[in-house]
Design an enzyme around this catalytic site. Structure first.
Site, PDB file in Angstrom:
ATOM      1  N   HIS A  28      60.364  63.571  81.610  1.00  0.00           N
ATOM      2  CA  HIS A  28      59.743  63.437  80.289  1.00  0.00           C
ATOM      3  C   HIS A  28      60.239  62.195  79.568  1.00  0.00           C
ATOM      4  CE1 HIS A  28      57.409  65.357  77.032  1.00  0.00           C
ATOM      5  NE2 HIS A  28      58.233  64.700  76.242  1.00  0.00           N
ATOM      6  N   ASP A  30      58.738  59.629  76.280  1.00  0.00           N
ATOM      7  CA  ASP A  30      57.700  59.507  75.257  1.00  0.00           C
ATOM      8  C   ASP A  30      57.352  58.059  74.912  1.00  0.00           C
ATOM      9  OD1 ASP A  30      56.675  62.077  74.185  1.00  0.00           O
ATOM     10  OD2 ASP A  30      58.798  62.517  73.920  1.00  0.00           O
ATOM     11  N   GLU A 133      51.753  67.013  76.696  1.00  0.00           N
ATOM     12  CA  GLU A 133      52.751  67.835  76.007  1.00  0.00           C
ATOM     13  C   GLU A 133      52.088  68.661  74.912  1.00  0.00           C
ATOM     14  OE1 GLU A 133      57.291  67.447  74.268  1.00  0.00           O
ATOM     15  OE2 GLU A 133      55.997  65.683  74.263  1.00  0.00           O
ATOM     16  N   HIS A 160      53.547  72.755  72.097  1.00  0.00           N
ATOM     17  CA  HIS A 160      54.576  71.860  71.557  1.00  0.00           C
ATOM     18  C   HIS A 160      55.336  72.675  70.507  1.00  0.00           C
ATOM     19  CE1 HIS A 160      56.208  68.131  69.504  1.00  0.00           C
ATOM     20  NE2 HIS A 160      56.684  68.095  70.725  1.00  0.00           N
ATOM     21  N   HIS A 201      59.440  73.903  75.468  1.00  0.00           N
ATOM     22  CA  HIS A 201      58.840  74.120  74.137  1.00  0.00           C
ATOM     23  C   HIS A 201      58.293  75.527  73.913  1.00  0.00           C
ATOM     24  CE1 HIS A 201      59.083  70.352  71.920  1.00  0.00           C
ATOM     25  NE2 HIS A 201      58.806  69.707  73.022  1.00  0.00           N
ATOM     26  N   HIS A 222      61.821  69.172  80.026  1.00  0.00           N
ATOM     27  CA  HIS A 222      62.970  68.682  79.238  1.00  0.00           C
ATOM     28  C   HIS A 222      63.566  69.832  78.431  1.00  0.00           C
ATOM     29  CE1 HIS A 222      59.456  68.265  76.678  1.00  0.00           C
ATOM     30  NE2 HIS A 222      60.127  67.842  75.633  1.00  0.00           N
ATOM     31  N   ASP A 330      63.887  62.877  77.813  1.00  0.00           N
ATOM     32  CA  ASP A 330      63.190  62.828  76.516  1.00  0.00           C
ATOM     33  C   ASP A 330      63.462  61.533  75.771  1.00  0.00           C
ATOM     34  OD1 ASP A 330      61.409  63.706  74.625  1.00  0.00           O
ATOM     35  OD2 ASP A 330      62.767  65.078  73.640  1.00  0.00           O
TER      36      ASP A 330
END
Length: 402
Positions: A28, A30, A133, A160, A201, A222, A330
């Protein structure tokens, strides 16, 4: 040179040698959202072929230095986007990843399968996969789910930070007590298409429901161990213990508030400060990071380290087994990172720490590369089998959930 320093350098050299043969599959990152937030995808303004340490956790030189061989790029959109707006924003994120791969062909290779990941490694390129995500990205449409798979998305995180109409999030008040009937159908259709079910999540009940519904390996892209740091974003031991039976992989994350108990309360204060300034706590634009730095100067934060992450991995290995753990940092999705794991160049420091704890080369190769590749390969095999006797589902949430 002191004996301690010499030994530390030897472990780091050994870690880099190991990563050259068994690079990191990171679950993961971003970067696409950071590029959207900072420069609206203007890749000339944030050229990741150059050092972008002033703006990002991620660029190609640091990916190389960190021994990254495959990256699941998150095509995340926030859960306050809904309906077709969420779908459109997700497509823009997918397009961003496509632009990155096209722009940097010497370093990045599009990967859709486990074989593609192995081919990229053989070529010395970074296999680039995508993960969506949050189930809000499909707007309760199984056809949209299939379209994302056709575009190359190879996992979807079921939620999420907020519930969606068919699944409960870890950080929202429970409504469905896990997955609804439509949510179970989403999992089954992900199995049929070959898209990995990502349980980061989601609430613990959603994790358990998804494991019951899934016939393919699941992942946590993650998340860390709840027994080590009691945060709802982490994985309880009873769920970790189910991974051997499922074939799944839990990928430890580096976010301080998920791995260091002392960081939980501090982060609540930092988040409140951001909200008071009219900023989202996850905002990583330069303006937001300046606010975070000012808060940190006035309120020194508890600092996690590579040892903190290693504590989680030791526990996850003990409960789930070494065949069911991985790494999902992350980066560029969190304003704070552990000392020594400051950005994507830091993975050798984690591997060196695990070497000091007696982890073998064989175990570390599973952690960094083999487990994630195997999980995707197994999901592909399940999909081939299901597609041989199942048609695409056109079920709707209205039909299944009323």
């Amino acid at each position: 040179m002191s004996e301690h320093l010499a030994q530390a350098r030897a472990y780091l050299a050994q870690a880099r040698e190991l990563l050259a043969a068994h690079p990191v599959v990171d679950g993961h990152n971003d970067l696409p959202w950071a590029l959207r937030a900072q420069v609206r995808y203007d890749l000339d303004r944030l050229d990741i072929a150059a050092d972008q340490s002033a703006n990002l956790h991620t660029d190609i030189p640091r990916l190389r230095a960190g021994g990254v061989g495959a990256q699941f790029w998150s095509v995340y959109v926030p859960s306050d986007l809904a309906g077709d707006e969420a779908v459109s924003a997700t497509l823009e994120q997918v397009d961003c990843v496509a632009q990155l791969i096209e722009r940097y062909p010497r370093d990045l290779r599009r990967a859709l399968t486990a074989d593609d990941m192995e081919a990229a490694r053989a070529e010395g390129r970074i296999a680039s996969l995508m993960g969506a995500e949050g189930g809000h990205s499909i707007n309760c449409s199984l056809a949209t789910l299939r379209a994302l798979h056709a575009l190359g998305v190879r996992y979807m995180t079921l939620t999420h930070n907020d519930n969606n109409p068919w699944a409960d999030s870890a950080t929202d008040e429970p409504v469905a007590d896990g997955l609804t009937r439509f949510g179970q159908q989403v999992v089954r259709e992900m199995n049929r298409t070959g898209m990995l079910v990502d349980l980061s999540h989601v609430s613990a009940d959603t994790m358990r429901d998804a494991l019951r519904a899934s016939s393919a390996p699941v992942i946590f892209s993650h998340s860390s161990a709840r027994a080590v740091c009691d945060h709802v974003r982490n994985v309880p031991d009873d769920v970790l213990a189910q991974l051997p039976g499922n074939g799944g992989v839990a990928m430890v994350t580096f976010v301080p508030k998920f791995i260091l108990p002392a960081a939980i309360e501090w982060t609540q204060g930092a988040d409140a400060n951001m909200s008071a300034r009219g900023l989202h706590p996850l905002d990583t634009t330069p303006e937001a990071l300046k606010v975070q730095r000012e808060y940190e100067e006035a309120n020194p934060r508890p600092v996690a380290t590579a040892s903190t992450v290693a504590d989680h991995l030791d526990h996850m290995r003990e409960v789930a087994g070494v065949d069911h753990i991985g790494i999902g940092g992350d980066y560029d999705g969190t304003p704070f990172t552990p000392s020594g794991l400051d950005d994507v160049a830091g993975y050798p420091n984690l591997i060196a720490e695990l070497l000091t704890r007696g982890w073998s080369t064989a175990d570390l190769a599973k952690l960094t590369w083999q487990n994630a590749v195997r999980a995707l390969r197994d999901a592909e095999a399940v999909a081939r089998d299901l597609q041989s006797h199942q048609s695409p589902s056109n079920a709707t949430i209205q039909e299944l959930d009323g």
